[in-house]
Motif scaffolding. Structure first.
Motif, short mmCIF file in Angstrom:
data_model
loop_
_atom_site.label_atom_id
_atom_site.label_comp_id
_atom_site.label_asym_id
_atom_site.label_seq_id
_atom_site.Cartn_x
_atom_site.Cartn_y
_atom_site.Cartn_z
N PHE A 251 49.14 24.82 -67.73
CA PHE A 251 48.47 26.07 -67.36
C PHE A 251 47.94 25.97 -65.95
O PHE A 251 47.34 24.97 -65.56
CB PHE A 251 47.31 26.36 -68.32
CG PHE A 251 46.52 27.56 -67.94
CD1 PHE A 251 46.98 28.82 -68.22
CD2 PHE A 251 45.32 27.43 -67.24
CE1 PHE A 251 46.26 29.94 -67.84
CE2 PHE A 251 44.60 28.54 -66.86
CZ PHE A 251 45.07 29.80 -67.17
N SER B 188 45.62 28.32 -63.16
CA SER B 188 44.84 29.53 -62.97
C SER B 188 45.22 30.19 -61.64
O SER B 188 45.74 29.54 -60.74
CB SER B 188 43.34 29.22 -62.99
OG SER B 188 43.01 28.32 -61.96
N ALA C 49 52.30 36.89 -63.20
CA ALA C 49 50.84 36.95 -63.28
C ALA C 49 50.27 37.79 -62.14
O ALA C 49 49.39 38.62 -62.35
CB ALA C 49 50.24 35.54 -63.25
N TYR D 9 48.87 31.39 -65.36
CA TYR D 9 50.25 31.37 -65.83
C TYR D 9 50.59 29.97 -66.35
O TYR D 9 49.89 29.00 -66.08
CB TYR D 9 51.21 31.78 -64.71
CG TYR D 9 51.16 30.89 -63.48
CD1 TYR D 9 52.09 29.87 -63.33
CD2 TYR D 9 50.19 31.05 -62.52
CE1 TYR D 9 52.04 29.03 -62.22
CE2 TYR D 9 50.13 30.23 -61.41
CZ TYR D 9 51.06 29.22 -61.25
OH TYR D 9 51.00 28.40 -60.17
N ALA E 236 47.70 35.45 -69.97
CA ALA E 236 48.31 34.29 -69.33
C ALA E 236 49.80 34.58 -69.26
O ALA E 236 50.43 34.85 -70.28
CB ALA E 236 48.05 33.01 -70.10
#
Length: 58
Positions: free
Chosen positions: A55, A57, A24, A48, A17
């Motif tokens: 968070f 995705s 990312a 990230y 992450a």
């Protein structure tokens, strides 16, 4: 080590992450390019962390 004992095979996956979307995406590109390496094949960029701590995705 004793040669006649059974060895269990364990599969490992590495999850990343990143601190921002750009990093990312760059890491995902680098892992794709390094796909010949067995460690890279078991790696995954999942997302990230936004500045507020959320968070996201990929």
């Amino acid at each position: 080590m004793i040669a006649d004992t059974h060895k269990e095979i364990r599969k490992v996956i590495t999850v990343f992450a990143s601190k921002n979307k750009s990093n990312a995406q760059q890491l995902e590109t680098e892992l794709t390019e390094a796909n010949f390496d067995s460690r890279a094949q078991s790696s995954l960029v999942v997302g990230y962390i936004e500045p507020g701590g959320t968070f996201q995705s990929l």
